[in-house]
Write an enzyme that holds these catalytic residues in place. Sequence first.
Site, short mmCIF file in Angstrom:
data_model
loop_
_atom_site.label_atom_id
_atom_site.label_comp_id
_atom_site.label_asym_id
_atom_site.label_seq_id
_atom_site.Cartn_x
_atom_site.Cartn_y
_atom_site.Cartn_z
N VAL A 1 0.84 -1.20 0.00
CA VAL A 1 0.00 0.00 0.00
C VAL A 1 0.87 1.25 0.00
O VAL A 1 0.58 2.22 -0.70
CB VAL A 1 -0.94 -0.01 1.22
CG1 VAL A 1 -1.71 1.32 1.33
CG2 VAL A 1 -1.93 -1.17 1.13
N GLU A 2 1.94 1.23 0.77
CA GLU A 2 2.76 2.43 0.93
C GLU A 2 3.64 2.71 -0.29
O GLU A 2 3.76 3.86 -0.71
CB GLU A 2 3.66 2.28 2.17
CG GLU A 2 2.92 2.31 3.50
CD GLU A 2 2.42 3.69 3.87
OE1 GLU A 2 2.65 4.65 3.10
OE2 GLU A 2 1.80 3.82 4.94
#
Length: 246
Positions: free
Chosen positions: A60-61
Site C-alpha cells: 500500500v505504501e
Amino acid sequence: RFSAPVCVDGAHNRQWRKRYAGYPDAFARHLEQIRPLMAYVVEEVQRRDLPGEFVLLPIVESWYRPEAIGPGGPAGMWQMIGSTARNHGIRIQPGYDGRLSPVESTDAALSYLETLAELFGGEWRAMAMGYNAGEYRILRAFRNTGDQRVSGESHLPRGLSRTTYDYVAKLHALACLIAKPERHGLVLPREARFVPLVRMTLPAGAQTLDQAARELGTDAARLRELNPAYRQGRIAAGVPREVLAP
C-alpha cells in the site's frame, strides 16, 4: 495469518479489489518482483506475532520500493516521516537515511505496530489506522464518538479522513486477492523461485557497498539496489552497518 473474514463485503472493498486486480498479469508480475522483500517481512511479522495484514502494508505504501520518496517527505518502503522514524530509533544524517534501509525501517515499523497493538488491544484495523493517521487521532475519534468499532468499509470511527478509511480497505482488498485469487481471475506466482534475502553485517573497514559486496561474495548492484540508505553507495562513519543481501 490473515484475520477472518479475509474478504469483506461492500462496495468500498470491491472497488479496491477491482483496482488492484484490474490488470491481472501486471498484478501477478508485481507480486513476483517483490517476493524476496516480502518474504523477509513475512518472517519478521511472524517472529513478532503480528497480524499477517501488515506484510501488505509496504505494498500500500510503496509497492515495496526501498528507495521510495513520497510527497511531503515520507521515505522508504514503509513511508515513514522523519519524526516518527527518529522516535523509533532510525538514524538519519548526512550520507545516510535509515528509512531507506529495509532492515532498519522494517525493525522500526514493526516496533511501532507492536506499540499500536498494545494501545488498541491487537485490533489490526485500528493499528493500521494509527499507522496511517497517528494513534492520537484514532484515540480522539474513539473518545469523541464514544464508539470503539473500526471499519474502513463503514467509515468507523467517524471523523477520520477518507485516506485513512481507504488504508484499511486497501489492506482488506489485497488480503482477499492473495488468499482467494481464483475468485478474481488471478493466477499468482505461488511456485516462482527466488533468492531469499538475509541480514548481513558490513565488513569492518568497508567504505563502500561495492567493496562490501566483494568481501561478502554477493552482487554489488543488487546490494546497492536493496540498501539505498547509503547515499551513492558510500558507508558513512558511525552509521548502522546491517544490510539486506541475497
